[in-house]
Design an enzyme around this catalytic site. Structure first.
Site, PDB file in Angstrom:
ATOM      1  N   TYR A   1       0.553  -5.980  -4.965  1.00 44.65           N
ATOM      2  CA  TYR A   1       1.117  -4.635  -5.004  1.00 44.65           C
ATOM      3  C   TYR A   1       2.173  -4.570  -6.113  1.00 44.65           C
ATOM      4  O   TYR A   1       2.176  -3.651  -6.946  1.00 44.65           O
ATOM      5  CB  TYR A   1       1.738  -4.303  -3.641  1.00 44.65           C
TER       6      TYR A   1
ATOM      7  N   SER B   1       6.462   2.054  -8.227  1.00 44.93           N
ATOM      8  CA  SER B   1       7.295   1.625  -7.092  1.00 44.93           C
ATOM      9  C   SER B   1       8.444   0.781  -7.616  1.00 44.93           C
ATOM     10  O   SER B   1       8.331   0.176  -8.692  1.00 44.93           O
ATOM     11  CB  SER B   1       6.457   0.778  -6.127  1.00 44.93           C
TER      12      SER B   1
ATOM     13  N   LYS C   1       1.830  -2.287  -9.516  1.00 47.97           N
ATOM     14  CA  LYS C   1       2.797  -1.221  -9.798  1.00 47.97           C
ATOM     15  C   LYS C   1       3.503  -1.479 -11.136  1.00 47.97           C
ATOM     16  O   LYS C   1       3.805  -0.529 -11.873  1.00 47.97           O
ATOM     17  CB  LYS C   1       3.804  -1.092  -8.651  1.00 47.97           C
TER      18      LYS C   1
HETATM   19  N1  NAD Z   1       6.351   4.907   1.129  1.00 49.39           N
HETATM   20  C1  NAD Z   1       6.978   4.073   0.353  1.00 49.39           C
HETATM   21  O1  NAD Z   1       7.962   3.421   0.768  1.00 49.39           O
HETATM   22  C2  NAD Z   1       6.532   3.900  -1.077  1.00 49.39           C
HETATM   23  C3  NAD Z   1       7.371   3.216  -1.961  1.00 49.39           C
HETATM   24  C4  NAD Z   1       6.976   3.043  -3.276  1.00 49.39           C
HETATM   25  C5  NAD Z   1       5.777   3.560  -3.714  1.00 49.39           C
HETATM   26  N2  NAD Z   1       4.960   4.215  -2.848  1.00 49.39           N
HETATM   27  C6  NAD Z   1       3.690   4.730  -3.379  1.00 49.39           C
HETATM   28  O2  NAD Z   1       3.615   6.103  -3.092  1.00 49.39           O
HETATM   29  C7  NAD Z   1       2.253   6.520  -3.131  1.00 49.39           C
HETATM   30  C8  NAD Z   1       1.979   7.418  -1.952  1.00 49.39           C
HETATM   31  O3  NAD Z   1       2.092   6.670  -0.758  1.00 49.39           O
HETATM   32  P1  NAD Z   1       2.811   7.235   0.559  1.00 49.39           P
HETATM   33  O4  NAD Z   1       4.015   6.415   0.772  1.00 49.39           O
HETATM   34  O5  NAD Z   1       2.919   8.695   0.520  1.00 49.39           O
HETATM   35  O6  NAD Z   1       1.757   6.736   1.647  1.00 49.39           O
HETATM   36  P2  NAD Z   1       0.731   7.516   2.591  1.00 49.39           P
HETATM   37  O7  NAD Z   1      -0.027   6.460   3.288  1.00 49.39           O
HETATM   38  O8  NAD Z   1       1.459   8.538   3.377  1.00 49.39           O
HETATM   39  O9  NAD Z   1      -0.213   8.301   1.563  1.00 49.39           O
HETATM   40  C9  NAD Z   1      -1.149   7.647   0.757  1.00 49.39           C
HETATM   41  C10 NAD Z   1      -2.391   8.513   0.682  1.00 49.39           C
HETATM   42  O10 NAD Z   1      -3.292   7.913  -0.263  1.00 49.39           O
HETATM   43  C11 NAD Z   1      -4.605   8.002   0.260  1.00 49.39           C
HETATM   44  N3  NAD Z   1      -5.438   6.959  -0.324  1.00 49.39           N
HETATM   45  C12 NAD Z   1      -5.372   5.611  -0.137  1.00 49.39           C
HETATM   46  N4  NAD Z   1      -6.335   4.994  -0.827  1.00 49.39           N
HETATM   47  C13 NAD Z   1      -7.018   5.960  -1.496  1.00 49.39           C
HETATM   48  C14 NAD Z   1      -8.120   5.949  -2.375  1.00 49.39           C
HETATM   49  N5  NAD Z   1      -8.753   4.816  -2.698  1.00 49.39           N
HETATM   50  N6  NAD Z   1      -8.549   7.127  -2.881  1.00 49.39           N
HETATM   51  C15 NAD Z   1      -7.953   8.295  -2.542  1.00 49.39           C
HETATM   52  N7  NAD Z   1      -6.915   8.370  -1.681  1.00 49.39           N
HETATM   53  C16 NAD Z   1      -6.461   7.207  -1.168  1.00 49.39           C
HETATM   54  C17 NAD Z   1      -4.438   7.835   1.772  1.00 49.39           C
HETATM   55  O11 NAD Z   1      -5.548   8.343   2.474  1.00 49.39           O
HETATM   56  C18 NAD Z   1      -3.143   8.605   2.009  1.00 49.39           C
HETATM   57  O12 NAD Z   1      -3.404   9.954   2.335  1.00 49.39           O
HETATM   58  C19 NAD Z   1       1.430   5.235  -3.166  1.00 49.39           C
HETATM   59  O13 NAD Z   1       0.964   5.007  -4.479  1.00 49.39           O
HETATM   60  C20 NAD Z   1       2.435   4.171  -2.765  1.00 49.39           C
HETATM   61  O14 NAD Z   1       2.091   2.899  -3.282  1.00 49.39           O
HETATM   62  C21 NAD Z   1       5.308   4.401  -1.546  1.00 49.39           C
END
Ligand code: NAD
Length: 278
Positions: free
Chosen positions: A154, A141, A158
Site C-alpha cells: 500500500y 496517502s 501510494k
Molecule cells: N480512510 C483513510 O484513512 C485513508 C487514508 C489515506 C488514503 N486513503 C485512500 O482514500 C481512497 C478512498 O478510500 P476511503 O477511505 O474513502 O475508503 P472506502 O472503503 O470508504 O471507499 C473506497 C471505495 O473504493 C471502491 N473500490 C475499491 N476497489 C475498487 C476497484 N477496483 N474499482 C472501483 N472501485 C473500487 C470501494 O467499493 C469503495 O466504495 C483510497 O484510495 C484510499 O487508499 C484513505
C-alpha cells in the site's frame, strides 16, 4: 460559497463510499454534474440517487482497462466533456509479512492502487487535451511519506501515485491540464475501519481511539478530503499542479506534543552550554 464547479463535469471513482461519496455530494452541491463510479453497484447507485439529476452511476473496476475506458466514454456520452477526474478508488491491499505475501496479491494491489490511477489518466488525457483544460486528482496517502503504520505494498503504491502525479503534470501542464494528488491521514471511512460495511459505532471507536492521538486532536472526516479535492478541482487552484497535498491533521509533521518525551516538553531554564554572560 456555492457554485465553485458550476457547469463542470466530474468523474469520481470509489464514489460509493467514504471520501469519494462525500466528494460526489460536495462537487454536485457546488454545481457539477458527477459520474459516480464504483465497483460496488448498490452503494454507488445509492449515492447517485441521493444526489439526483446531476449525477449518474457507472459500475467500474478500476483495475480493468475496458471498465475505465467505458467510464470515460459514459461521461462523454452523457455530458460531452470532462473537467475533473478524481482517481480515488482504493483498498488496503495485501497485508502481513513480506514472506507470506503472494505474487497474486501483489498484482491485485498494484492493479487497483496504481494501474487504476494510470488508466484514468491515460483515458482522460486526450479529452482534456482537446478541451485544453482539466484537473486530474488522485488519492494517494500519508503512507507515501511516513515510514511504518501501513502495509508494505500500500505504501509503495501510494508513493508511486505521488510520483506519477508529478511526471504526468510535467507532460500535460502546457496543455492546460493540472495533475495533483491528495495525501490523506486517518479518515473515518470503512477502509480505515477495515470493513466495507462498517457502522457508526466502529467510526466512533476510531474517533475516540486513534483520533484523539492525532496532532490536531481528532480523526479526519471524508469532508476534510472532499474540501481539498474541491479546491484542486476548482478554478481557485489554476496555478497548482504536480502537487501532493497533505491533509492529515498534522500526522506527517510527527507525533502529537503529548507523545514527546517529558524532558523535552517541560519548561526549564537553559543551563547547559549557556554562553557566558547571556
Ligand atoms: N480512510 C483513510 O484513512 C485513508 C487514508 C489515506 C488514503 N486513503 C485512500 O482514500 C481512497 C478512498 O478510500 P476511503 O477511505 O474513502 O475508503 P472506502 O472503503 O470508504 O471507499 C473506497 C471505495 O473504493 C471502491 N473500490 C475499491 N476497489 C475498487 C476497484 N477496483 N474499482 C472501483 N472501485 C473500487 C470501494 O467499493 C469503495 O466504495 C483510497 O484510495 C484510499 O487508499 C484513505
Amino acid at each position: 460559497m456555492a457554485g465553485r464547479l458550476e457547469g463542470k463535469v466530474a468523474v469520481i471513482t470509489g464514489a460509493g463510499s467514504g471520501i469519494g461519496a462525500e466528494s460526489a455530494r460536495l462537487f454536485a452541491a457546488e454545481g457539477a454534474n458527477v459520474l459516480v463510479s464504483d465497483m460496488r453497484a448498490e452503494s454507488g447507485e445509492k449515492v447517485a440517487a441521493e444526489i439526483g439529476d446531476s449525477a449518474a452511476f457507472q459500475a467500474v473496476d478500476v483495475s480493468r482497462e475496458a471498465d475505465v475506458r467505458a467510464m470515460i466514454e459514459a461521461a462523454m456520452a452523457r455530458w460531452g466533456r470532462i473537467d475533473v477526474l478524481f482517481n480515488n478508488a482504493g483498498f488496503g491491499g495485501a497485508i502481513g509479512p513480506i514472506e507470506s505475501t503472494s505474487a497474486d496479491d501483489y498484482d491485485i494491489t498494484f492493479d487497483v492502487l496504481l494501474k487504476g490511477v494510470f488508466l484514468g489518466m491515460k483515458y482522460v488525457a486526450p479529452i482534456m487535451k482537446a478541451q485544453r483544460a482539466g484537473s486530474i486528482i488522485s488519492t494517494a496517502s500519508v503512507a507515501a511519506t511516513i515510514g511504518g503504520g501501513s502495509p508494505h505494498l500500500y505504501a509503495v503504491a501510494k508513493a508511486a501515485v505521488v510520483k506519477l502525479t508529478e511526471t504526468v503534470a510535467l507532460e500535460l501542464g502546457a496543455q492546460g491540464i493540472r495533475v495533483n494528488c491528495i495525501c490523506p491521514g486517518f479518515i473515518a471511512t470503512p477502509l480505515a475501519v477495515g470493513h466495507p460495511d462498517a457502522d457508526e459505532d466502529a467510526f466512533e471507536k476510531l474517533r475516540n481511539g486513534i483520533g484523539r492521538s492525532q496532532p490536531i486532536g481528532r480523526l479526519g472526516e471524508p469532508r476534510d478530503i472532499a474540501q481539498a479535492a474541491l479546491y484542486l478541482a476548482s478554478d481557485d487552484s489554476t496555478f497548482v499542479t504536480g502537487h501532493a497535498m497533505v491533509v492529515d491533521g498534522g500526522v506527517n509533521a510527527g507525533p502529537a506534543w503529548d507523545h514527546w518525551p517529558k524532558w523535552m516538553t517541560e519548561s526549564r531554564p537553559l543551563k547547559m552550554y549557556r554562553p557566558k554572560g547571556r
